[in-house]
Each structure stands twice: as C-alpha cells, then as structure tokens.
Scaffold this active site. Sequence first.
Site, PDB file in Angstrom:
ATOM      1  N   ASP A   1       0.863  -1.181   0.000  1.00  0.00           N
ATOM      2  CA  ASP A   1       0.000   0.000   0.000  1.00  0.00           C
ATOM      3  C   ASP A   1       0.903   1.236   0.000  1.00  0.00           C
ATOM      4  O   ASP A   1       1.541   1.541   1.003  1.00  0.00           O
ATOM      5  CB  ASP A   1      -0.908  -0.024   1.230  1.00  0.00           C
TER       6      ASP A   1
ATOM      7  N   THR B   1      -8.121   3.905 -10.367  1.00  0.00           N
ATOM      8  CA  THR B   1      -8.479   4.094 -11.774  1.00  0.00           C
ATOM      9  C   THR B   1      -9.972   4.006 -12.049  1.00  0.00           C
ATOM     10  O   THR B   1     -10.376   4.055 -13.211  1.00  0.00           O
ATOM     11  CB  THR B   1      -7.755   3.047 -12.645  1.00  0.00           C
TER      12      THR B   1
ATOM     13  N   THR C   1      -1.891   9.685 -17.017  1.00  0.00           N
ATOM     14  CA  THR C   1      -3.050   9.516 -17.888  1.00  0.00           C
ATOM     15  C   THR C   1      -3.334  10.734 -18.777  1.00  0.00           C
ATOM     16  O   THR C   1      -2.973  11.871 -18.432  1.00  0.00           O
ATOM     17  CB  THR C   1      -4.288   9.250 -17.012  1.00  0.00           C
ATOM     18  N   ASP C   2      -4.019  10.493 -19.875  1.00  0.00           N
ATOM     19  CA  ASP C   2      -4.511  11.565 -20.741  1.00  0.00           C
ATOM     20  C   ASP C   2      -5.584  12.412 -20.067  1.00  0.00           C
ATOM     21  O   ASP C   2      -5.877  13.521 -20.515  1.00  0.00           O
ATOM     22  CB  ASP C   2      -5.061  10.974 -22.042  1.00  0.00           C
TER      23      ASP C   2
ATOM     24  N   TYR D   1     -10.729  12.088 -11.005  1.00  0.00           N
ATOM     25  CA  TYR D   1      -9.615  11.209 -11.378  1.00  0.00           C
ATOM     26  C   TYR D   1      -8.492  12.010 -12.037  1.00  0.00           C
ATOM     27  O   TYR D   1      -7.322  11.911 -11.652  1.00  0.00           O
ATOM     28  CB  TYR D   1     -10.121  10.119 -12.322  1.00  0.00           C
TER      29      TYR D   1
ATOM     30  N   TRP E   1      -6.203   5.179 -22.931  1.00  0.00           N
ATOM     31  CA  TRP E   1      -7.098   4.170 -23.508  1.00  0.00           C
ATOM     32  C   TRP E   1      -6.488   2.765 -23.460  1.00  0.00           C
ATOM     33  O   TRP E   1      -6.439   2.036 -24.447  1.00  0.00           O
ATOM     34  CB  TRP E   1      -7.465   4.548 -24.944  1.00  0.00           C
TER      35      TRP E   1
END
Length: 303
Positions: A38, A72, A111-112, A135, A160
Amino acid sequence: MPPPALLIPGGRGQLGTDLVGRRGPAGLVHAPGSSELDITDSGVLTDAVDSFADAAGDAGLRPVVVNLAAYTAVDDAESDPVTAERVNTRGPAALAEVCRKRGLPLLHVSTDYVFGGDASVPYEPDDETGPRSVYGRTKLAGERAVLAAHPRAWVVRTAWLYGVGGTNFVSTMARLCLERETVSVAEDQVGSPTWTADLAGGLLELADSVARRDEPAARVLHCTNTGSANRCEFARAVFEEMGADPERVRPVATADVPRPAPRPSFSVLSDRKWTEGGLTPLRPWREALRAAFERHGAAWGVR
C-alpha cells in the site's frame, strides 16, 4: 549490461502483468499488488523500497521503481474523492520521497485525463493541462508531487489502455458483441487505443535507459500506440476482430450515454518527446489491436 531490477507497485493489474511478462525471468522483479504494498502506508512503503534496494545491490543490479499503483475507477472517483486523492496524489508523493532518499530512479505512469480535451492536435507533454474529473485532477496533482519530490523521476502519460485479465473497453465491447445485437458507442471522443503489452515494452526500454543514466532530458513523456480513433471506430475494430459485423456498433453522442465523470473529447498524445529521447515509438493502434486478438482472442470470446 544486465537489465535493471524492477520494483512495480500496483504490479498485479493488466499493465503490471504484461510488464513482468515482457521482462521475462531475467534478474530481480518484484510486482506487488495493492494488498501487498500500500503506497499510502509510509512505514510499509519505506520497508518495501529499502528491501528491494538492498536485494538489488546484493545482486549487483541497477534498481528502478515503476509505479503503476493508482485509483483508476474514473466514475467512482467522483463520489469518492478522498480515496482517489490518497492513492493518486499522496501515495505517489510518498513513493517519490522514499525513492529520492534511497537514490532510486522512479517512473510514474499517468493519464490523458490530465488534459481538458479541447485540443485538435495531439497534446505535447508541456501543453496546458485542465482535468475535468476528480480522477484527472488527482492524477495531475500526483504528477506534480512526484516531479517536485524527486529529481530522477519521470512521468509517463498514456491513454485508452486495454489488456487481458481485466475490465477495459476491449473486453467490454467483446462481451457486448456476444450478448447484444447492437451497441451504442460515442463517436465524439477521440484518443489513442493502447495495448498494455506494447506500453510495457516502452516502459522497459525507458527503465533500462534511466538505469544506464542515458535517460531522456524531458521528465514528462507520452507513450501510446500511434494513430487515433474515436470510441465508435475503436469498438467497430473490436467487432471486426471478433468476426462480427462492425455496423452493429451504432454511433451516438457522448451526451446520449452520460457517465458520472466527464471524459475528454480529444486526448490524443504526441510521442515527440518520447522519440526525441531516443525511445522507440509504439506501433499503430490498429496493428496492435490485431496482435492482441491473435494472442488473447480466446480470452475475449473469439470462437
């Protein structure tokens, strides 16, 4: 030189599984899941990094940490921002600080969704961000915290993602292909579908570069399969690989299929900084999808 030793927090997911698989049996690789490591528990985190660094040193290997641990669940984050912030922001910040103290380079996957989605050309790493979801905001805060905490940390944004062994757009479309006559998919969201096996190869190349201190100058990089598609085109490609009529996928607007978290309408990422750093661009997304079905088609229900 032997490949670097790898510690991969969050290593039991789709990308972690492919990262371990691409690396093979050579050297020291530890890929704990969140129940084993964790990253929001500072004591457990410090012990894990110390043990890994010591084991790599004893084996004469160059250690690199690749952080895949993340919250996510994009829609769930809208109603659970506390957990999303703890995992996506505070956890990576703590990991970067521990890695800095032990002198271990860190690759942090992002991430995008850190972008607002209003562009019309692929986003460069230093373009203005503007996340529209919890997010995306927590991931962007995590990027900034990692880069501020550790001078030998790199952020790798991707988009993606799909792979075998988990729930993602490809596995969902494959399931719906078998269950429904038609499926409605948004045609006004554009991005770069990326196979986790290909991204894993890119991360391994970067890890080796960083371990050799032949790393790219840019500390924020983009890595996706090349090219772009809208969600409807992506779904139709999945149907084609399933041996089904792609016209069974019906185009709709995002507004017709609302979700709790807003999605970027355009999130294609430029890999210019990646290639300028001497790293290999990933193959076109459609070629990668075909290869993924050749390898994993049975798992996705191809008859």
